[in-house]
Design an enzyme around this catalytic site. Structure first.
Site, PDB file in Angstrom:
ATOM      1  N   ASP A 132     -83.293  13.678  49.934  1.00  0.00           N
ATOM      2  CA  ASP A 132     -83.252  12.900  48.690  1.00  0.00           C
ATOM      3  C   ASP A 132     -82.034  11.974  48.668  1.00  0.00           C
ATOM      4  OD1 ASP A 132     -85.572  13.965  47.511  1.00  0.00           O
ATOM      5  OD2 ASP A 132     -84.492  15.786  46.968  1.00  0.00           O
ATOM      6  N   PHE A 150     -95.921  18.620  48.115  1.00  0.00           N
ATOM      7  CA  PHE A 150     -95.415  19.973  48.315  1.00  0.00           C
ATOM      8  C   PHE A 150     -94.192  20.182  47.433  1.00  0.00           C
ATOM      9  CE2 PHE A 150     -97.387  22.293  51.904  1.00  0.00           C
ATOM     10  CZ  PHE A 150     -98.417  21.396  52.137  1.00  0.00           C
ATOM     11  N   ASN A 163     -82.337  19.217  57.207  1.00  0.00           N
ATOM     12  CA  ASN A 163     -82.728  20.470  56.565  1.00  0.00           C
ATOM     13  C   ASN A 163     -83.541  21.309  57.537  1.00  0.00           C
ATOM     14  OD1 ASN A 163     -85.693  19.963  56.095  1.00  0.00           O
ATOM     15  ND2 ASN A 163     -84.799  18.185  55.079  1.00  0.00           N
ATOM     16  N   LYS A 184     -67.833   7.999  65.888  1.00  0.00           N
ATOM     17  CA  LYS A 184     -67.735   9.435  65.656  1.00  0.00           C
ATOM     18  C   LYS A 184     -66.417   9.760  64.943  1.00  0.00           C
ATOM     19  CE  LYS A 184     -67.497  13.869  67.832  1.00  0.00           C
ATOM     20  NZ  LYS A 184     -67.016  14.596  68.980  1.00  0.00           N
ATOM     21  N   LYS A 219     -95.430  12.196  39.893  1.00  0.00           N
ATOM     22  CA  LYS A 219     -95.806  11.399  41.077  1.00  0.00           C
ATOM     23  C   LYS A 219     -97.303  11.078  41.114  1.00  0.00           C
ATOM     24  CE  LYS A 219     -92.001  13.425  43.701  1.00  0.00           C
ATOM     25  NZ  LYS A 219     -91.407  13.686  45.010  1.00  0.00           N
ATOM     26  N   LYS A 249     -93.752  17.744  39.202  1.00  0.00           N
ATOM     27  CA  LYS A 249     -93.996  16.822  40.331  1.00  0.00           C
ATOM     28  C   LYS A 249     -95.408  16.257  40.282  1.00  0.00           C
ATOM     29  CE  LYS A 249     -90.400  18.790  42.881  1.00  0.00           C
ATOM     30  NZ  LYS A 249     -89.834  19.781  43.690  1.00  0.00           N
TER      31      LYS A 249
HETATM   32  N1  CTP Z   1     -91.025  13.477  48.925  1.00  0.00           N
HETATM   33  C1  CTP Z   1     -91.135  12.207  49.452  1.00  0.00           C
HETATM   34  N2  CTP Z   1     -90.035  11.413  49.571  1.00  0.00           N
HETATM   35  C2  CTP Z   1     -88.828  11.822  49.172  1.00  0.00           C
HETATM   36  C3  CTP Z   1     -88.695  13.106  48.630  1.00  0.00           C
HETATM   37  C4  CTP Z   1     -89.806  13.900  48.513  1.00  0.00           C
HETATM   38  O1  CTP Z   1     -92.240  11.823  49.828  1.00  0.00           O
HETATM   39  N3  CTP Z   1     -87.776  11.019  49.323  1.00  0.00           N
HETATM   40  C5  CTP Z   1     -92.221  14.318  48.781  1.00  0.00           C
HETATM   41  C6  CTP Z   1     -92.207  15.552  49.647  1.00  0.00           C
HETATM   42  O2  CTP Z   1     -92.840  15.318  50.884  1.00  0.00           O
HETATM   43  C7  CTP Z   1     -92.965  16.567  48.798  1.00  0.00           C
HETATM   44  C8  CTP Z   1     -92.553  16.201  47.381  1.00  0.00           C
HETATM   45  O3  CTP Z   1     -92.227  14.809  47.442  1.00  0.00           O
HETATM   46  O4  CTP Z   1     -94.355  16.406  48.889  1.00  0.00           O
HETATM   47  C9  CTP Z   1     -91.360  16.983  46.947  1.00  0.00           C
HETATM   48  O5  CTP Z   1     -90.956  16.514  45.714  1.00  0.00           O
HETATM   49  P1  CTP Z   1     -89.417  16.356  45.299  1.00  0.00           P
HETATM   50  O6  CTP Z   1     -89.419  16.054  43.856  1.00  0.00           O
HETATM   51  O7  CTP Z   1     -88.702  15.416  46.160  1.00  0.00           O
HETATM   52  O8  CTP Z   1     -88.875  17.747  45.577  1.00  0.00           O
HETATM   53  P2  CTP Z   1     -87.433  18.054  45.959  1.00  0.00           P
HETATM   54  O9  CTP Z   1     -87.021  17.318  47.197  1.00  0.00           O
HETATM   55  O10 CTP Z   1     -87.349  19.504  46.009  1.00  0.00           O
HETATM   56  O11 CTP Z   1     -86.607  17.377  44.808  1.00  0.00           O
HETATM   57  P3  CTP Z   1     -86.186  17.856  43.343  1.00  0.00           P
HETATM   58  O12 CTP Z   1     -84.756  18.105  43.488  1.00  0.00           O
HETATM   59  O13 CTP Z   1     -86.532  16.680  42.517  1.00  0.00           O
HETATM   60  O14 CTP Z   1     -86.994  19.074  42.986  1.00  0.00           O
END
Ligand code: CTP
Length: 408
Positions: free
Chosen positions: A280, A324, A211, A290, A342, A338
């Site tokens: 995620d 975040f 990303n 490859k 969490k 969140k």
């Molecule tokens: N985070 C993490 N580990 C993951 C995913 C996210 O530690 N595998 C942390 C990020 O660093 C951030 C927060 O969780 O602090 C973001 O939350 P998240 O729910 O994962 O947000 P999104 O990735 O946007 O997912 P969603 O689709 O659930 O909104």
């Protein structure tokens, strides 16, 4: 890192302006407030006040030139390193311009470039100079980098003009300096873990799912915590940024590696700031070779990665957890979800749908979302955001550190 003495050291930089004499009173006020004070002057400043005056007030050698006697032990690197706050009072338009471009053609500007200490700048000049476009832009540039600029007041100026440009009240200047001095060490004894940057989940040996996170915010947060005395581990996905100064940086690629690196330091952590944009999902079975476009179609089956922060939230044990939320819609509702899901203490939420702000830009506009409510902050640089974030959590971070010491 050098051992700090108990009272903060304020380095006062005096530049060539009629208000230079007011720096004498400022030195006294800072001393009364418990600071140690050293003075560095430009050559031009010495035309207004002699170094002898400041030497008598501070009991310290006063540095003017890069070529002072080595015996005086006031060369730029030691001054830059020992200062907890560098306050330039008064600051001329010329010195503001030099600070912006990083010109280091005398001792004062060399120290300004070399120091990690916060800068407090109190300009004083003629009203027309203060209003001139280049000065306005220079002030903005310095503020964006995190310098505290104390705007001059209005009144009769030395040149006879009336308007803004007079050095601000000394009480306002010394308050701002003292606030920075308190910040300079307010995270001492706190163990911080910051995650930053993107992760890369391999599809095959040369391709990945990633990303656009630049890592800038997390790096600024790690650096600011270290500057304020915390011991900091930064667990970073791949970024183009250099390791922040004074921080242990662990470089990883995948979400799984990030989880493992965070786990290794979580036991001794008081605060975790999770700014990383962790994938995620990852390819369930990365191709060992490859893939070529004439291979029989590319199918990527995805599986969930571990949610690192959610996992930490389940074993919180008195720690402070900051997450975040980068969203394109329903920013506050998602942030609050969140926060609860969490077990976080604070969520820094931003709307990444505005291309001028967010991921790669240097500026950001965020909300702080916690149990008590939501606060929208103004547009600010990531560096200033880092400062505001630590202002917000410093007290609970110290409490968490205290609890850890009691446990151990
Ligand atoms: N985070 C993490 N580990 C993951 C995913 C996210 O530690 N595998 C942390 C990020 O660093 C951030 C927060 O969780 O602090 C973001 O939350 P998240 O729910 O994962 O947000 P999104 O990735 O946007 O997912 P969603 O689709 O659930 O909104």
């Amino acid at each position: 890192m050098t051992e700090r003495a108990t009272s903060p050291l304020v380095l006062v930089g005096v530049t060539g302006c009629i208000a230079a004499y007011k720096a004498c009173e400022l030195v006294r006020a800072l001393q009364r407030a418990g600071c140690r004070v050293k003075v560095v002057m430009t050559e031009n400043a010495t035309r207004f006040v002699g170094p002898t005056t400041f030497r008598a007030l501070t009991g310290e050698p006063v540095a003017v030139s890069l070529w002072d006697e080595p015996a005086a032990r006031v060369h730029h690197t030691s001054l830059a390193e020992e200062a907890d706050v560098f306050a330039i009072v008064p600051a001329t338009a010329n010195v503001l311009a030099k600070l912006v471009v990083g010109r280091a053609d005398d001792l004062l500007t060399t120290v300004a470039l070399a120091t990690e200490a916060p800068l407090v700048i109190a300009p004083a000049m003629n009203v027309h100079m203060w209003r001139a476009e280049p000065v306005r832009e220079n002030v903005k540039a310095l503020q964006a980098r995190g310098a505290v600029v104390i705007e001059p007041g209005s009144g009769e100026l030395a040149c006879g003009d009336v308007g803004e440009g007079r050095l601000a009240d000394l009480s306002v200047i010394s308050e701002a300096i003292l606030a920075e001095a308190r910040r300079a060490r307010d995270l001492e004894g706190v163990a911080v873990v910051v995650t930053a940057g993107p992760t890369r989940e391999p599809i095959d040996p040369v391709r990945f799912i990633g990303n656009a996170s630049s890592g800038k915010t997390g790096y600024a947060i790690a650096e600011e915590a270290a500057r304020r005395g915390a011991s900091v581990t930064l667990v970073s996905g791949p970024t183009a940024l250099p390791d922040p100064f004074g921080v242990v940086t662990v470089r990883v690629q995948t979400a799984a590696q990030m989880a493992e690196a965070v786990e290794a330091v979580y036991g001794d952590a008081d605060v975790v700031v999770a700014s990383a944009a962790v994938a995620d999902f990852r390819p369930a079975r990365p191709y060992p070779d490859k893939q070529h476009k004439d291979d029989a179609g590319l199918v990527i089956e995805l599986e969930r990665t571990t949610d690192i922060l959610a996992e930490l939230g389940r074993r919180k044990d008195g720690r402070v957890l900051v997450g975040f939320a980068a969203e394109t819609r329903d920013v506050l509702a998602s942030a609050r979800r969140k926060l609860e899901a969490k077990s976080l203490d604070l969520v820094v939420a931003n709307d990444v749908s505005d291309p001028a702000l967010g991921f790669a830009s240097d500026d950001n506009r965020v909300w702080f979302v916690d149990e008590a409510g939501e606060t929208q902050l103004p547009v600010m640089s990531k560096r200033v955001l880092a400062r505001v974030l630590w202002d917000r959590v410093a007290a609970s971070a110290l409490d968490a550190a205290e609890r850890r010491r009691e446990r151990n």
